[in-house]
Design an enzyme around this catalytic site. Sequence first.
Site, PDB file in Angstrom:
ATOM      1  N   ASP A 115      80.677  34.028 -10.869  1.00 15.91           N
ATOM      2  CA  ASP A 115      80.875  34.177  -9.431  1.00 15.91           C
ATOM      3  C   ASP A 115      79.566  33.829  -8.734  1.00 15.91           C
ATOM      4  O   ASP A 115      78.485  34.027  -9.300  1.00 15.91           O
ATOM      5  CB  ASP A 115      81.272  35.611  -9.079  1.00 15.91           C
ATOM      6  CG  ASP A 115      82.688  35.963  -9.502  1.00 15.91           C
ATOM      7  OD1 ASP A 115      83.529  35.050  -9.568  1.00 15.91           O
ATOM      8  OD2 ASP A 115      82.952  37.151  -9.748  1.00 15.91           O
ATOM      9  N   ASP A 133      88.708  32.035  -7.076  1.00 15.34           N
ATOM     10  CA  ASP A 133      89.135  33.198  -6.284  1.00 15.34           C
ATOM     11  C   ASP A 133      89.561  32.769  -4.882  1.00 15.34           C
ATOM     12  O   ASP A 133      90.558  33.258  -4.347  1.00 15.34           O
ATOM     13  CB  ASP A 133      87.997  34.218  -6.174  1.00 15.34           C
ATOM     14  CG  ASP A 133      87.552  34.768  -7.515  1.00 15.34           C
ATOM     15  OD1 ASP A 133      88.374  34.835  -8.447  1.00 15.34           O
ATOM     16  OD2 ASP A 133      86.367  35.117  -7.634  1.00 15.34           O
TER      17      ASP A 133
END
Length: 168
Positions: A115, A133
């Site tokens: 991330d 995401d």
Amino acid sequence: MRYYYYYLITVIVLILDYVTKKIVATKMNLYDEISVIGNFFLITSHRNRGAAFGILEGQRVFFIIITVAIVSGLIWYTHTMRKTGKPRLFIGLTLVLGGAVGNFIDRVRFGEVVDFFKFNFGSYTFPIFNIADSAIVIGVGLILLDALLSAREEKLAQGQDNKEPNGA
């Protein structure tokens, strides 16, 4: 447009997700940050062993099984809706598919997801996320929008069918 052309969106999401994760993983040390817009938006090298917002951390096998089921369901539903689905539905489904597969690949290969998008709102830091995401969130939004608009269109069509013609 044929419904299977929408799978190109899945491929684009996968490529963007892979390339951006690879850059962050190889060019940045863990927890390094690069300011994009002051302290509001930063590129941050982070790893997530859980789901969204780090929940269910360390449940790798669970995530793999769930993702296989979700991906199978998305492909089945896309195929099922091929004759009646609207473009916004196919775009939403293939965005979710691309995001799910992108994070799935990380979980299978590394046991964690890379991330890197970090947003700060004053003292609150939104959970760090990635391209996959983002695709999932946008895709789910389009699927919900399609459901709402389709229900509205169906209700309007039923209202038109129930009206009797005016006799003179």
